[in-house]
Write a protein that holds these residues in place. Structure first.
Motif, PDB file in Angstrom:
ATOM      1  N   ALA A  73       0.250  -1.672  -0.143  1.00  0.00           N
ATOM      2  CA  ALA A  73      -0.356  -0.142  -0.027  1.00  0.00           C
ATOM      3  C   ALA A  73       0.631   1.453  -0.162  1.00  0.00           C
ATOM      4  CB  ALA A  73      -0.871  -0.097   0.611  1.00  0.00           C
ATOM      5  N   GLY A  74       1.451   1.253   0.852  1.00  0.00           N
ATOM      6  CA  GLY A  74       2.788   2.688   0.565  1.00  0.00           C
ATOM      7  C   GLY A  74       3.928   3.034  -0.485  1.00  0.00           C
ATOM      8  N   GLU A  75       3.924   1.811  -1.244  1.00  0.00           N
ATOM      9  CA  GLU A  75       5.015   1.621  -2.148  1.00  0.00           C
ATOM     10  C   GLU A  75       3.764   2.063  -3.072  1.00  0.00           C
ATOM     11  OE1 GLU A  75       5.808  -2.343  -3.287  1.00  0.00           O
ATOM     12  OE2 GLU A  75       8.134  -2.165  -1.265  1.00  0.00           O
ATOM     13  N   HIS A  76       2.546   1.647  -3.306  1.00  0.00           N
ATOM     14  CA  HIS A  76       1.684   2.201  -4.624  1.00  0.00           C
ATOM     15  C   HIS A  76       0.739   3.588  -3.940  1.00  0.00           C
ATOM     16  CE1 HIS A  76       2.955  -1.901  -5.731  1.00  0.00           C
ATOM     17  NE2 HIS A  76       2.040  -1.353  -7.250  1.00  0.00           N
ATOM     18  N   GLY A  77       1.259   3.803  -2.612  1.00  0.00           N
ATOM     19  CA  GLY A  77       0.582   5.700  -2.651  1.00  0.00           C
ATOM     20  C   GLY A  77      -0.642   5.435  -2.197  1.00  0.00           C
ATOM     21  N   MET A  78      -1.394   4.526  -2.126  1.00  0.00           N
ATOM     22  CA  MET A  78      -2.146   4.192  -0.971  1.00  0.00           C
ATOM     23  C   MET A  78      -2.566   4.809   0.953  1.00  0.00           C
ATOM     24  SD  MET A  78      -3.877   1.151  -2.808  1.00  0.00           S
ATOM     25  CE  MET A  78      -6.017   1.051  -2.332  1.00  0.00           C
ATOM     26  N   ASN A  79      -3.596   5.167   1.141  1.00  0.00           N
ATOM     27  CA  ASN A  79      -3.444   5.247   2.396  1.00  0.00           C
ATOM     28  C   ASN A  79      -3.455   3.790   2.850  1.00  0.00           C
ATOM     29  OD1 ASN A  79      -3.733   7.763   2.070  1.00  0.00           O
ATOM     30  ND2 ASN A  79      -6.006   7.539   1.201  1.00  0.00           N
ATOM     31  N   PHE A  80      -3.978   3.351   3.987  1.00  0.00           N
ATOM     32  CA  PHE A  80      -3.922   2.230   4.965  1.00  0.00           C
ATOM     33  C   PHE A  80      -4.765   2.766   6.168  1.00  0.00           C
ATOM     34  CE2 PHE A  80      -1.451  -1.082   7.890  1.00  0.00           C
ATOM     35  CZ  PHE A  80      -1.716  -1.854   7.036  1.00  0.00           C
ATOM     36  N   LEU A  81      -5.779   1.781   6.031  1.00  0.00           N
ATOM     37  CA  LEU A  81      -6.639   1.029   7.179  1.00  0.00           C
ATOM     38  C   LEU A  81      -6.104   0.140   7.903  1.00  0.00           C
ATOM     39  CD1 LEU A  81     -10.024   0.971   4.863  1.00  0.00           C
ATOM     40  CD2 LEU A  81      -9.744   2.570   6.775  1.00  0.00           C
ATOM     41  N   PHE A  89      -2.051   3.418  17.928  1.00  0.00           N
ATOM     42  CA  PHE A  89      -2.576   4.170  18.548  1.00  0.00           C
ATOM     43  C   PHE A  89      -1.770   5.646  18.466  1.00  0.00           C
ATOM     44  CE2 PHE A  89      -5.110   7.478  21.048  1.00  0.00           C
ATOM     45  CZ  PHE A  89      -6.603   7.418  20.278  1.00  0.00           C
ATOM     46  N   ARG A  90      -0.854   5.734  19.467  1.00  0.00           N
ATOM     47  CA  ARG A  90       0.043   6.654  19.192  1.00  0.00           C
ATOM     48  C   ARG A  90       0.433   7.607  18.458  1.00  0.00           C
ATOM     49  NH1 ARG A  90       1.876   6.985  25.076  1.00  0.00           N
ATOM     50  NH2 ARG A  90       4.283   7.662  24.781  1.00  0.00           N
ATOM     51  N   GLU A  91       0.702   5.947  17.222  1.00  0.00           N
ATOM     52  CA  GLU A  91       1.398   7.009  16.101  1.00  0.00           C
ATOM     53  C   GLU A  91      -0.154   7.410  14.483  1.00  0.00           C
ATOM     54  OE1 GLU A  91       4.891   5.995  14.199  1.00  0.00           O
ATOM     55  OE2 GLU A  91       5.179   5.946  17.099  1.00  0.00           O
ATOM     56  N   VAL A  92      -0.955   7.399  15.452  1.00  0.00           N
ATOM     57  CA  VAL A  92      -2.299   8.069  14.157  1.00  0.00           C
ATOM     58  C   VAL A  92      -2.923   9.314  14.843  1.00  0.00           C
ATOM     59  CG1 VAL A  92      -2.192   5.869  13.454  1.00  0.00           C
ATOM     60  CG2 VAL A  92      -3.621   6.395  15.489  1.00  0.00           C
ATOM     61  N   PRO A 140       6.009   7.003  -0.275  1.00  0.00           N
ATOM     62  CA  PRO A 140       6.472   8.624  -0.948  1.00  0.00           C
ATOM     63  C   PRO A 140       6.171   9.948  -0.181  1.00  0.00           C
ATOM     64  CG  PRO A 140       5.174   7.906  -2.648  1.00  0.00           C
ATOM     65  CD  PRO A 140       4.809   7.025  -1.786  1.00  0.00           C
ATOM     66  N   ASP A 141       5.202  10.028   0.992  1.00  0.00           N
ATOM     67  CA  ASP A 141       4.611  10.349   2.044  1.00  0.00           C
ATOM     68  C   ASP A 141       5.060  10.903   3.274  1.00  0.00           C
ATOM     69  OD1 ASP A 141       3.606  12.092   0.113  1.00  0.00           O
ATOM     70  OD2 ASP A 141       1.572  11.474   0.482  1.00  0.00           O
ATOM     71  N   GLY A 142       5.926   9.914   3.682  1.00  0.00           N
ATOM     72  CA  GLY A 142       6.874   9.115   4.577  1.00  0.00           C
ATOM     73  C   GLY A 142       5.727   9.052   5.967  1.00  0.00           C
ATOM     74  N   ALA A 143       6.601  10.167   6.748  1.00  0.00           N
ATOM     75  CA  ALA A 143       5.441  10.431   7.580  1.00  0.00           C
ATOM     76  C   ALA A 143       3.981  10.520   7.640  1.00  0.00           C
ATOM     77  CB  ALA A 143       6.568  11.048   9.188  1.00  0.00           C
ATOM     78  N   ASP A 144       4.170  11.620   6.723  1.00  0.00           N
ATOM     79  CA  ASP A 144       3.097  12.439   6.121  1.00  0.00           C
ATOM     80  C   ASP A 144       1.340  11.301   5.903  1.00  0.00           C
ATOM     81  OD1 ASP A 144       3.782  14.487   7.686  1.00  0.00           O
ATOM     82  OD2 ASP A 144       4.323  15.003   6.002  1.00  0.00           O
ATOM     83  N   ALA A 145       1.701  10.045   5.365  1.00  0.00           N
ATOM     84  CA  ALA A 145       1.186   9.356   4.726  1.00  0.00           C
ATOM     85  C   ALA A 145       0.149   8.723   5.427  1.00  0.00           C
ATOM     86  CB  ALA A 145       2.176   7.640   4.551  1.00  0.00           C
ATOM     87  N   ARG A 146      -0.913   8.664   5.309  1.00  0.00           N
ATOM     88  CA  ARG A 146      -2.635   8.758   5.966  1.00  0.00           C
ATOM     89  C   ARG A 146      -2.744   7.680   6.340  1.00  0.00           C
ATOM     90  NH1 ARG A 146      -7.308  10.922   3.467  1.00  0.00           N
ATOM     91  NH2 ARG A 146      -8.135  11.119   5.288  1.00  0.00           N
ATOM     92  N   ALA A 197       5.923   0.666   8.325  1.00  0.00           N
ATOM     93  CA  ALA A 197       6.741  -0.215   7.213  1.00  0.00           C
ATOM     94  C   ALA A 197       5.948   0.272   6.277  1.00  0.00           C
ATOM     95  CB  ALA A 197       6.093  -1.670   7.266  1.00  0.00           C
ATOM     96  N   PHE A 198       4.123   0.688   6.440  1.00  0.00           N
ATOM     97  CA  PHE A 198       3.477   1.895   5.324  1.00  0.00           C
ATOM     98  C   PHE A 198       4.136   2.936   5.070  1.00  0.00           C
ATOM     99  CE2 PHE A 198       0.343   4.550   4.675  1.00  0.00           C
ATOM    100  CZ  PHE A 198       0.415   4.087   3.686  1.00  0.00           C
ATOM    101  N   ARG A 199       4.649   3.628   5.866  1.00  0.00           N
ATOM    102  CA  ARG A 199       4.785   4.861   6.087  1.00  0.00           C
ATOM    103  C   ARG A 199       6.582   4.835   5.409  1.00  0.00           C
ATOM    104  NH1 ARG A 199       2.019   7.603  11.536  1.00  0.00           N
ATOM    105  NH2 ARG A 199       0.009   8.231  10.339  1.00  0.00           N
ATOM    106  N   ALA A 200       7.289   3.586   6.134  1.00  0.00           N
ATOM    107  CA  ALA A 200       8.892   3.383   5.301  1.00  0.00           C
ATOM    108  C   ALA A 200       8.726   4.047   3.945  1.00  0.00           C
ATOM    109  CB  ALA A 200       8.995   2.314   6.473  1.00  0.00           C
ATOM    110  N   ALA A 201       7.450   2.767   3.383  1.00  0.00           N
ATOM    111  CA  ALA A 201       7.708   2.533   2.041  1.00  0.00           C
ATOM    112  C   ALA A 201       7.138   3.690   0.891  1.00  0.00           C
ATOM    113  CB  ALA A 201       7.084   0.783   1.380  1.00  0.00           C
TER     114      ALA A 201
END
Length: 343
Positions: free
Chosen positions: A193-201, A303-306, A233-239, A227-231
């Motif tokens: 999901a991260g590599e393809h620029g999606m958001n993650f549920l 929860f502390r990460e979202v 493109p938006d990094g730590a800002d990925a939703r 792992a999602f945010r590391a992959a």
């Protein structure tokens, strides 16, 4: 990397399965739409629909989102999740874009992959000629992404007689490609999901991967988020949106509180160890006052990460129970977590 400090909650949403009685399905669907309308009045940022095939829950969340879009004006509408094994990605892309246009750009489609549930029993009806060749891998999601994001779906465009043809899905909704979510419970899904620029549920179910126990649901979920945010493109800002079952009891009657506690207690045994061949880990349901729930969430590593959540409503409660739970979420729990209602 140690867990961060809890972030103020920026977006508060809820998730419903939309149960109905086979003898009166309209009443159940009306209840779902009324709950979404209530969510908007209470200031929730989003309402999400579960997806159930050949059951007594929402079988067509896209249609329900279309109806809800005409009865609301602000709240975002999502699916958590559409199982793509049941769908043709090209046709689904058309439906999603149409509803997004009708809603004014408010839908957040969440999807997942894999064979349809009970595939051996349903494949003759679903794919009578192609069951053995259907691709239920991430490739099915990639096709949907491409169509939604405007890549060609046809080798032909132009005028033929009196008709004009496009080589991409119409209508095209430009922002929709950034609002597609993947519902995943494994490291591989999070990375893809991260590599393809999606958001993650990420929900109340994850896969227990790696060495044998002890297993900690929150730590597994945290590893997926990172792992999602590391992959991405938006990094730590990925939703990322987290979906736990959370039941505040601030204004509940004694009878409601007893029912909620009994519901959670029956589901607790499955949270103590991996379940089934897929080794699934389930999060405990959280029942209590808003202060008690907030205290538990602030110690939850994931929860502390979202800063977005879509708390899941229990499946089997009554309409008035959902009204009480949503009202407490919006007026008590959300503000305790640092959230401000939308207007």
């Amino acid at each position: 990397m140690p867990p961060s400090s809890p972030r103020p909650l920026r977006k508060l949403g809820f998730l419903t399965i939309g149960l109905f009685d086979e003898a009166d399905p309209r009443r159940g669907h009306e209840s779902t739409l009324e709950i979404i309308e209530l969510g908007e009045r209470l200031g929730f940022d989003s309402a999400w629909l579960r997806h159930r095939h050949l059951q007594y829950g929402i079988s067509s969340p896209v249609a329900v989102m279309a109806a809800a879009s005409q009865r609301t004006s602000r709240i975002e509408l999502g699916t958590a999740v559409i199982p793509l094994g049941w769908e043709n990605p090209l046709r689904l892309a058309e439906d999603l874009a149409t509803v997004d246009i009708l809603s004014g750009g408010r839908i957040n489609p969440g999807v997942s992959v894999g064979p349809p549930m009970h595939f051996d029993e349903v494949k003759g009806a679903l794919y009578p000629d192609t069951a053995d060749t259907e691709d239920f891998s991430y490739e099915r999601v990639r096709r949907l992404l491409d169509f939604v994001r405007g890549k060609p779906a046809s080798d032909f465009s132009g005028v033929q007689g009196f008709e004009v043809f496009s080589d991409r899905v119409q209508p095209h909704s430009p922002g929709l490609g950034r609002r597609l979510w993947y519902g995943g419970g494994s490291l591989s899904s999070a990375r893809w999901a991260g590599e393809h620029g999606m958001n993650f549920l990420t929900s109340s179910v994850v896969k227990a991967e790696g060495a044998e126990g002890p297993y900690d649901f929150a730590q597994i979920q945290l590893s997926h988020i990172r792992a999602f945010r590391a992959a991405h493109p938006d990094g730590a800002d990925a939703r990322v949106s987290q979906g736990l079952v959370v039941i505040p009891t601030d204004s509940a009657s004694p009878e409601q509180r007893a029912k909620y506690e009994e519901y959670a207690a029956k589901r607790t045994p499955r949270t103590t160890s991996p379940q089934g061949p897929a080794r699934l880990m389930f999060a405990p349901d959280i029942v209590g006052t808003s202060d008690e729930i907030a205290e538990r969430l602030h110690t939850h590593a994931a929860f502390r990460e979202v800063d977005e959540v879509a708390f899941a409503l229990p499946f089997t409660f009554e309409h008035e129970d959902y009204v009480q739970i949503l009202t407490d979420m919006a007026t008590k729990l959300g503000p305790t977590l640092g959230w401000r209602p939308g207007t």
